[in-house]
Enzyme design. Structure first.
Site, PDB file in Angstrom:
ATOM      1  N   ARG A   1       0.874  -1.181   0.000  1.00  0.00           N
ATOM      2  CA  ARG A   1       0.000   0.000   0.000  1.00  0.00           C
ATOM      3  C   ARG A   1       0.910   1.230   0.000  1.00  0.00           C
ATOM      4  O   ARG A   1       1.997   1.207   0.602  1.00  0.00           O
ATOM      5  CB  ARG A   1      -0.882  -0.008   1.244  1.00  0.00           C
ATOM      6  CG  ARG A   1      -1.867   1.132   1.255  1.00  0.00           C
ATOM      7  CD  ARG A   1      -2.835   1.033   2.418  1.00  0.00           C
ATOM      8  NE  ARG A   1      -3.592   2.252   2.546  1.00  0.00           N
ATOM      9  CZ  ARG A   1      -4.189   2.646   3.646  1.00  0.00           C
ATOM     10  NH1 ARG A   1      -4.126   1.896   4.736  1.00  0.00           N
ATOM     11  NH2 ARG A   1      -4.856   3.783   3.685  1.00  0.00           N
ATOM     12  N   HIS A   2       0.481   2.286  -0.679  1.00  0.00           N
ATOM     13  CA  HIS A   2       1.288   3.509  -0.722  1.00  0.00           C
ATOM     14  C   HIS A   2       1.606   3.998   0.693  1.00  0.00           C
ATOM     15  O   HIS A   2       0.884   3.691   1.658  1.00  0.00           O
ATOM     16  CB  HIS A   2       0.545   4.601  -1.501  1.00  0.00           C
ATOM     17  CG  HIS A   2      -0.768   4.957  -0.863  1.00  0.00           C
ATOM     18  ND1 HIS A   2      -0.860   5.822   0.212  1.00  0.00           N
ATOM     19  CD2 HIS A   2      -2.026   4.538  -1.120  1.00  0.00           C
ATOM     20  CE1 HIS A   2      -2.126   5.919   0.579  1.00  0.00           C
ATOM     21  NE2 HIS A   2      -2.861   5.144  -0.217  1.00  0.00           N
TER      22      HIS A   2
ATOM     23  N   ASN B   1      -4.395  10.917   4.506  1.00  0.00           N
ATOM     24  CA  ASN B   1      -4.480   9.861   5.539  1.00  0.00           C
ATOM     25  C   ASN B   1      -4.473  10.488   6.926  1.00  0.00           C
ATOM     26  O   ASN B   1      -5.188  10.042   7.825  1.00  0.00           O
ATOM     27  CB  ASN B   1      -3.299   8.887   5.448  1.00  0.00           C
ATOM     28  CG  ASN B   1      -3.341   7.999   4.225  1.00  0.00           C
ATOM     29  OD1 ASN B   1      -2.319   7.593   3.690  1.00  0.00           O
ATOM     30  ND2 ASN B   1      -4.542   7.688   3.747  1.00  0.00           N
TER      31      ASN B   1
ATOM     32  N   ARG C   1       0.233   9.242  -5.024  1.00  0.00           N
ATOM     33  CA  ARG C   1       0.764   8.580  -3.828  1.00  0.00           C
ATOM     34  C   ARG C   1       1.377   7.216  -4.118  1.00  0.00           C
ATOM     35  O   ARG C   1       2.321   6.797  -3.441  1.00  0.00           O
ATOM     36  CB  ARG C   1      -0.310   8.493  -2.733  1.00  0.00           C
ATOM     37  CG  ARG C   1      -1.660   7.882  -3.139  1.00  0.00           C
ATOM     38  CD  ARG C   1      -2.707   8.312  -2.116  1.00  0.00           C
ATOM     39  NE  ARG C   1      -4.033   7.718  -2.244  1.00  0.00           N
ATOM     40  CZ  ARG C   1      -4.990   8.177  -3.052  1.00  0.00           C
ATOM     41  NH1 ARG C   1      -4.746   9.174  -3.886  1.00  0.00           N
ATOM     42  NH2 ARG C   1      -6.190   7.618  -3.044  1.00  0.00           N
TER      43      ARG C   1
ATOM     44  N   GLU D   1      -7.655   3.935  -6.769  1.00  0.00           N
ATOM     45  CA  GLU D   1      -8.453   3.666  -5.569  1.00  0.00           C
ATOM     46  C   GLU D   1      -9.951   3.784  -5.877  1.00  0.00           C
ATOM     47  O   GLU D   1     -10.353   4.460  -6.842  1.00  0.00           O
ATOM     48  CB  GLU D   1      -8.039   4.639  -4.443  1.00  0.00           C
ATOM     49  CG  GLU D   1      -8.744   4.450  -3.105  1.00  0.00           C
ATOM     50  CD  GLU D   1      -8.688   3.007  -2.540  1.00  0.00           C
ATOM     51  OE1 GLU D   1      -8.938   2.057  -3.309  1.00  0.00           O
ATOM     52  OE2 GLU D   1      -8.449   2.855  -1.328  1.00  0.00           O
TER      53      GLU D   1
ATOM     54  N   HIS E   1      -3.786   0.705  -3.233  1.00  0.00           N
ATOM     55  CA  HIS E   1      -4.482   1.464  -2.190  1.00  0.00           C
ATOM     56  C   HIS E   1      -5.218   0.486  -1.269  1.00  0.00           C
ATOM     57  O   HIS E   1      -5.306  -0.700  -1.557  1.00  0.00           O
ATOM     58  CB  HIS E   1      -5.504   2.392  -2.843  1.00  0.00           C
ATOM     59  CG  HIS E   1      -4.907   3.329  -3.838  1.00  0.00           C
ATOM     60  ND1 HIS E   1      -4.631   4.633  -3.547  1.00  0.00           N
ATOM     61  CD2 HIS E   1      -4.524   3.144  -5.131  1.00  0.00           C
ATOM     62  CE1 HIS E   1      -4.117   5.225  -4.612  1.00  0.00           C
ATOM     63  NE2 HIS E   1      -4.038   4.344  -5.589  1.00  0.00           N
TER      64      HIS E   1
HETATM   65  O1  F6P Z   1      -6.856   5.529   2.774  1.00  0.00           O
HETATM   66  C1  F6P Z   1      -8.020   5.969   2.368  1.00  0.00           C
HETATM   67  C2  F6P Z   1      -8.641   5.095   1.296  1.00  0.00           C
HETATM   68  O2  F6P Z   1      -7.696   4.548   0.413  1.00  0.00           O
HETATM   69  C3  F6P Z   1      -9.692   5.904   0.536  1.00  0.00           C
HETATM   70  O3  F6P Z   1      -9.223   6.629  -0.551  1.00  0.00           O
HETATM   71  C4  F6P Z   1     -10.728   4.869   0.213  1.00  0.00           C
HETATM   72  O4  F6P Z   1     -11.979   5.444  -0.079  1.00  0.00           O
HETATM   73  C5  F6P Z   1     -10.698   4.022   1.463  1.00  0.00           C
HETATM   74  O5  F6P Z   1      -9.353   3.993   1.889  1.00  0.00           O
HETATM   75  C6  F6P Z   1     -11.175   2.610   1.253  1.00  0.00           C
HETATM   76  O6  F6P Z   1     -11.367   1.990   2.514  1.00  0.00           O
HETATM   77  P1  F6P Z   1     -12.836   1.767   3.073  1.00  0.00           P
HETATM   78  O7  F6P Z   1     -13.542   0.973   2.030  1.00  0.00           O
HETATM   79  O8  F6P Z   1     -12.605   0.969   4.338  1.00  0.00           O
HETATM   80  O9  F6P Z   1     -13.502   3.072   3.300  1.00  0.00           O
END
Ligand code: F6P
Length: 418
Positions: A229-230, A236, A277, A302, A371
């Site tokens: 993961r980045h 974040n 990222r 992502e 991601h």
């Molecule tokens: O770190 C954030 C991220 O990569 C967001 O860009 C993305 O929407 C999310 O994580 C995905 O995780 P979750 O489905 O648990 O919200």
């Protein structure tokens, strides 16, 4: 479809065990050699004596003048056609000698796109069963990337990249004009070579190793996939989702630590998303490799959170409570208004994995920097998880997954890099 692994007739003095000719069919740059090489590795691993007879390699050995120019492959070029047939015949004879000595599987790796050529192969190699494997793949991105790899060969060294691409495309055009897809020519498997999917098949009664070969053709094999993961981003820090935020100094340090960790592994291709990222995480890794290329694929972008892009989870909960509640209820199937859900990402993630595996061949090491949601989907491709659990798979930023998935072994390790 009747199958039997019954022993074949073995000429006196020859090595025992069933024997098989495999004949590859397909246009240039469709993955034939990659499949032939991996199939051979797999058979050898299972103690089946296998050898590949590749016409392109033999052409470069037998003819000292440069034969990479497209008109060598033009159907109207009588001299070129005669030379190509001579090369094909030399390989057929070598395959026959191998099989009649102690070989068990001989793979003829060439385009074999005309019915006449295949007729000659069947007439000469009529002493043991034969299986044709036709490779089909018309994905333009993959074709362009495969052509780039092909023109790396020494025989294109005198051309600029543009000229070499042009020359290889012209060669494909000539083959296309002669191509007669397999048609009732004995036992065959027609394979979508990007998606490891059997499009059509017809089997005679005695195709030794068939189950093993078929299973191999439809299995995604990856010896070492490093799924990362980045590093940490400014978003974040604020729990914001989506967007295109850069790495923080801590994120940049995580990328440096990854680079040091992978310094002694040979990673020719690093796949990322198109987001800053992941590319920023890949750059230091590439810098410490002798030869490596970053390939950003939109398939690894992502999850698109639509109207929630750039919001924090807290902002979503307070300003869009229905979104928050509905997603919590069924996270896998929930689709963000104007965006995606895990469920709708599946197709593109699958395509991205296929592209990465295909393009990485024959390297034993593949790296994907993705991601949180993307990596969950990639992991679930290899590791069985109930869909309702997929959106909660643990994807930290200070560890990576090492995945190994072959026909005989599957392993997943979550490893630290500092
Ligand atoms: O770190 C954030 C991220 O990569 C967001 O860009 C993305 O929407 C999310 O994580 C995905 O995780 P979750 O489905 O648990 O919200």
């Amino acid at each position: 479809m009747i199958l039997s692994l019954k022993a074949q007739r073995v000429p006196p003095g020859a090595g025992g065990g069933p024997k098989l000719y495999i004949v590859m069919v397909g246009l240039p740059a469709r993955g034939k050699s990659t499949i032939a090489t991996k199939l051979k590795e797999n058979l050898v691993h299972n103690s089946v004596r296998t050898r590949i007879f590749n016409n392109g390699e033999l052409r470069r050995k037998m003819i000292h003048e440069n034969t990479s120019f497209p008109d060598f492959f033009a159907p109207k070029n009588k001299e070129g056609a005669a030379l190509r047939e001579k090369i094909a015949l030399t390989n057929m004879q070598a395959a026959k000698r191998f099989i009649n000595k102690d070989g068990q599987v001989a793979i003829l790796d060439a385009t074999n796109v005309t019915a006449e050529r295949r007729g000659r192969i069947r007439a000469l190699l009529n002493d043991h069963p034969m299986l044709f494997i036709e490779c089909i793949n018309d994905d333009e991105d993959i074709l362009s990337a495969s052509i780039l790899r092909k023109i790396d060969l020494h025989e294109f060294g005198h051309l600029t990249q543009e000229e070499a691409i042009q020359s290889f495309r012209q060669r494909i055009f000539y083959y296309q004009s002669m191509y007669a897809p397999l048609d009732k020519e004995g036992s065959f498997i027609r394979l979508d070579s990007l998606n490891n999917r059997i499009l059509d098949e017809e089997l005679g009664s005695d195709i030794p190793y068939h189950d093993q070969i078929r299973d191999f053709l439809v299995t995604d094999t990856v010896k070492n996939l490093y799924l990362i993961r980045h590093g940490e981003t400014y978003f974040n820090l604020e729990n914001r989702i989506g967007g295109d935020s850069p790495l923080t100094p801590k994120g940049a340090e995580q990328a440096q630590a990854l680079a040091r960790h992978f310094k002694n592994k040979k990673i020719p291709l690093i796949f990322t998303s198109k987001h800053m990222r992941t590319i920023q995480t890949a750059e230091p890794i590439k810098a410490l490799q002798k030869e490596s290329t970053i390939i950003p694929l939109r398939e690894f972008n992502e999850i698109d959170s639509g109207i929630c892009e750039c919001l924090s989870y807290e902002e979503i909960r307070t300003t869009l409570p229905h979104v928050y509640a509905e997603r919590k209820e069924d996270k896998y199937n929930y689709v963000y208004p104007g965006g995606e859900g895990y469920v709708t990402m599946q197709e593109r993630i699958h395509r991205g994995i296929k592209k990465a595996l295909y393009l990485s061949n024959p390297s034993d090491y593949i790296m994907i920097i993705g991601h949180r949601a993307v990596n969950r989907m990639i992991l679930s491709h290899f590791l069985f998880r109930r869909t309702e659990d997929v959106p909660y798979i643990y994807i930290p930023q200070d560890k990576f997954y090492h995945i190994s998935a072959t026909q005989s072994r599957k392993s997943f390790q979550l490893r630290s890099f500092k």
